[in-house]
Design a protein around this motif. Structure first.
Motif, PDB file in Angstrom:
ATOM      1  N   LYS A 155      -4.052   7.047   2.113  1.00  0.00           N
ATOM      2  CA  LYS A 155      -3.592   7.293   0.748  1.00  0.00           C
ATOM      3  C   LYS A 155      -2.818   6.111   0.163  1.00  0.00           C
ATOM      4  N   SER A 156      -2.174   5.306   1.003  1.00  0.00           N
ATOM      5  CA  SER A 156      -1.311   4.238   0.497  1.00  0.00           C
ATOM      6  C   SER A 156      -2.063   2.962   0.119  1.00  0.00           C
ATOM      7  N   LEU A 157      -3.367   2.900   0.403  1.00  0.00           N
ATOM      8  CA  LEU A 157      -4.164   1.742  -0.017  1.00  0.00           C
ATOM      9  C   LEU A 157      -4.290   1.729  -1.540  1.00  0.00           C
ATOM     10  N   SER A 158      -4.270   0.528  -2.141  1.00  0.00           N
ATOM     11  CA  SER A 158      -4.470   0.439  -3.586  1.00  0.00           C
ATOM     12  C   SER A 158      -5.896   0.867  -3.922  1.00  0.00           C
ATOM     13  N   TYR A 159      -6.070   1.374  -5.138  1.00  0.00           N
ATOM     14  CA  TYR A 159      -7.386   1.863  -5.556  1.00  0.00           C
ATOM     15  C   TYR A 159      -8.430   0.729  -5.522  1.00  0.00           C
ATOM     16  N   GLU A 160      -8.029  -0.480  -6.006  1.00  0.00           N
ATOM     17  CA  GLU A 160      -8.974  -1.606  -6.045  1.00  0.00           C
ATOM     18  C   GLU A 160      -9.440  -1.993  -4.643  1.00  0.00           C
ATOM     19  N   SER A 161      -8.492  -2.114  -3.720  1.00  0.00           N
ATOM     20  CA  SER A 161      -8.851  -2.493  -2.355  1.00  0.00           C
ATOM     21  C   SER A 161      -9.718  -1.432  -1.698  1.00  0.00           C
ATOM     22  N   LYS A 162      -9.361  -0.176  -1.923  1.00  0.00           N
ATOM     23  CA  LYS A 162     -10.123   0.921  -1.330  1.00  0.00           C
ATOM     24  C   LYS A 162     -11.587   0.871  -1.797  1.00  0.00           C
ATOM     25  N   THR A 205      -0.458  -6.654   1.367  1.00  0.00           N
ATOM     26  CA  THR A 205       0.110  -5.326   1.639  1.00  0.00           C
ATOM     27  C   THR A 205      -0.968  -4.371   2.122  1.00  0.00           C
ATOM     28  N   ASP A 206      -2.141  -4.416   1.482  1.00  0.00           N
ATOM     29  CA  ASP A 206      -3.235  -3.541   1.891  1.00  0.00           C
ATOM     30  C   ASP A 206      -3.725  -3.880   3.297  1.00  0.00           C
ATOM     31  N   VAL A 265      -8.022  -8.099  -2.710  1.00  0.00           N
ATOM     32  CA  VAL A 265      -7.322  -7.376  -1.643  1.00  0.00           C
ATOM     33  C   VAL A 265      -5.983  -8.046  -1.380  1.00  0.00           C
ATOM     34  N   THR A 266      -4.911  -7.275  -1.352  1.00  0.00           N
ATOM     35  CA  THR A 266      -3.570  -7.835  -1.203  1.00  0.00           C
ATOM     36  C   THR A 266      -3.124  -7.847   0.256  1.00  0.00           C
TER      37      THR A 266
END
Length: 625
Positions: free
Chosen positions: A584-591, A614-615, A611-612
């Motif tokens: 759930k904590s992954l950013s929408y773009e990266s996911k 953090t991801d 992709v950051t």
């Protein structure tokens, strides 16, 4: 009775640079292979410039050769000029390039393929693929013939729905004088593949007998030319043909502008994107309006032909505009045109739809290589063909795939860039794309890749033995520098002449040689060095290899350490069907990008655009790292 009563292991569709390397690789590894091309007379045709290699591209040709491909050998055997580019820079930037005899290049490729065991040929157009349950089982040709295979490699170049533009005229074609290919794009799209359009262009070809070379600047080859192949089957050139250089002018630019209203690019008839780093002459005039001239390289197409390739004058302007402008170029006042330049649009398939093996994610056993993946350049295409051919054979024989990392080869950088980042414009290789270019030099491609290929069964025993001898001699020469001391009397006269600080006590030759002011020619003045070279029969290839290992040892070690860190992330594998939605904590773009590209490792995931860090950290934590 059918023309084909046997099933093939591998079918290669297309006989360009990618297809030729793919067919040779699969066949040489033992697969029963069929090469299908629309013209057997034009195998490995140099559709554009008559040259192989160049900045970063020369490194790729060396890598193809080290792996056991044919491009280096064919280039050497048909070369008319050799140059090592970027020699004023460090060895990581040195790039070999040959000017080729275009007719002999294609002929030599065909003869080498005909001499390859396990390889059959067929001239026809493939119009569709045979697919069952999203697994390839063969191809269908324009004659309605179905040919079965366990793997299929598509290397269609610029032929898929190819459309040629010259001014306001347009007509179907894969290149000048050859028809386009139809059916495959529609078939792939129906299967669920995403497609797009790209464009490229080519300059006019002219009659060299009508040029005045006395008004141009000669561009000779190297005084001591080298070659591409590491094998002894080819030799460096002893005679070379000169190229020449001239320039456009404000008058030439004004004459070209007269046709801009009929330019298919400016008029909007061409909507697809062309190569950023190989623009047309009209694009250069438009983008660089402050420049009053551009270089034109006058390149012969062979030893004996009078046909000339006008490098730097790529254009799709009306033919009469091209002719009028050319006649205003210095040395071209009386030029006769063999054929005008043109632009070509063609279908490609965004490469994020591929695995690292170049197999498609959607259809098992189906591989894409070359311009179908959005690349430009013979070298980029050939390297993809080689890798697709190797991996198709390995898959057919249920063996582990062969994947090159970014720190192992420019080929690894190329494929990783394509499948991780994709491309919306024709992709070409540059040294700047490789973060480990000090490791990926043109001189050590055999050290890096031949053992890997030999283990797989492609690189020959002769190639492996030659590499072993070269490596052993090179290492012993480097150790000689590390172990041998020099006296003040031996070293200081040379150091003084080079304006380098003098030694105050004897030191190892390795340390003296490492000084930036000291060159190979200085070291060769030491009597001990000459004695070692003669005693161990060292040739210039080995001497230069050792020189690089000594002078750049610090840079090489640092880059190797950085590459080892990357390898550790490559070893953190992501399961093929990993469920990113549950994090759930992954950013929408990266996911969304993870789900589309399906990276195979944490390292690949980190290179995806957008992709950051953090991801990546979240992903590592979720995987227990």
């Amino acid at each position: 009775m059918s023309l084909f009563n046997v099933d093939y292991d591998v079918i290669v569709v297309g006989g360009g640079h990618a297809g030729s390397e793919a067919a040779a690789a699969a066949a040489n590894m033992g697969s029963k292979t069929l090469l299908i091309t629309m013209s057997l007379q034009n195998i490995a045709q140099m559709s554009c410039n008559p040259a192989m290699g160049g900045i970063a591209k020369g490194q790729i040709v060396r890598e193809i050769d080290a792996l056991g491909g044919y491009s280096g050998i064919v280039s050497d055997q048909t070369a008319i000029q050799f140059k090592m580019l970027n020699q004023s820079k460090g060895p990581a930037m040195w790039s070999p390039r040959v000017q080729s005899d275009r007719m002999r290049f294609s002929e030599t490729w065909r003869l080498m393929l005909e001499g390859t065991p396990n390889l059959d040929f067929y001239q026809d157009m493939v119009t569709g693929l045979l697919v069952e349950n999203y697994k390839i089982i063969g191809v269908r040709t324009s004659l309605g013939i179905e040919i079965k295979a366990k793997a299929v490699i598509l290397t269609n170049g610029t032929f898929l729905n190819g459309l040629i533009h010259i001014g306001e005229k347009q007509f179907g074609g894969g290149r000048a004088g050859e028809g386009a290919s139809f059916g495959i794009t529609e078939n792939l799209v129906a299967l669920g593949f995403e497609s797009g359009r790209m464009k490229t262009g080519t300059p006019p070809r002219v009659d060299g007998r009508s040029l005045d070379y006395s008004k141009m600047e000669p561009q000779p080859g190297d005084v001591n030319p080298s070659k591409f192949s590491y094998l002894d089957v080819t030799k460096p050139l002893t005679v070379q043909r000169d190229c020449h250089m001239t320039y456009t002018s404000p008058l030439v630019h004004d004459l070209l502008r007269e046709g801009f209203d009929r330019s298919p690019m400016f008029a909007g008839r061409i909507k697809s994107i062309g190569p950023r780093y190989c623009p047309s002459i009209e694009d250069k005039i438009n983008r660089f309006a402050d420049k009053d001239r551009h270089q034109i390289f006058v390149e012969p197409e062979g030893w004996n032909t009078c046909e000339i390739y006008v490098n730097g004058f790529s254009t799709s302007l009306p033919e009469e505009v091209q002719f009028k402008a050319l006649r205003s170029v210095v040395g071209f006042e009386n030029v006769k045109v063999f054929r005008p330049g043109y632009a070509i649009e063609y279908d490609y398939f965004p490469p994020i739809q591929l695995k690292h093996t170049l197999e498609t994610k959607l259809v098992g056993g189906l591989y894409f290589a070359g311009q179908i993946n959005g690349t430009t350049g013979y070298e980029e295409a050939a390297s993809q063909g080689l890798m697709a051919g190797m991996n198709a054979h390995l898959k057919v024989n249920e063996k582990e795939p062969f994947i090159l990392r970014r720190d192992e080869a420019y080929i690894g950088v190329l494929i990783d860039d394509l499948i991780t980042k994709g491309t919306e414009e024709p992709y070409r290789m540059f040294t700047s794309r490789a973060e480990y270019r000090t490791l990926l030099r043109q001189d050590n491609a055999d050290f890096r890749l031949t053992p890997l290929s030999y283990e797989l069964g492609l690189a020959s025993k002769e190639r492996m033995q030659r590499m072993d001898i070269k490596q052993s001699k090179s290492e012993s020469f480097v150790n000689f520098f590390k172990e041998t001391s020099v006296t003040l009397a031996e070293a200081n006269p040379i150091l003084e002449a080079k304006e380098s600080s003098l030694m105050t006590q004897p030191d190892k030759m390795f340390k003296v040689f490492s000084r930036p002011q000291i060159e190979l020619s200085d070291i060769l003045k030491f009597e001990k060095v000459q004695e070692f070279i003669e005693e161990h029969d060292l040739d210039m290839e080995i001497i230069e290899q050792a020189e690089i290992q000594v002078k750049y040892s610090g840079y090489i070690e640092k880059e190797r350490n950085n590459a080892d860190k990357l390898t550790r992330l490559e070893d953190v594998r992501i399961p093929e069907n990993f469920d990113y939605d549950k994090i759930k904590s992954l950013s929408y773009e990266s996911k969304e990008k993870f789900k589309k590209i399906r990276p195979i490792s944490i390292s690949q995931a980190s290179r995806i655009s957008g992709v950051t860090p953090t991801d990546i950290s979240i992903l590592l934590i979720h995987m227990g790292r």
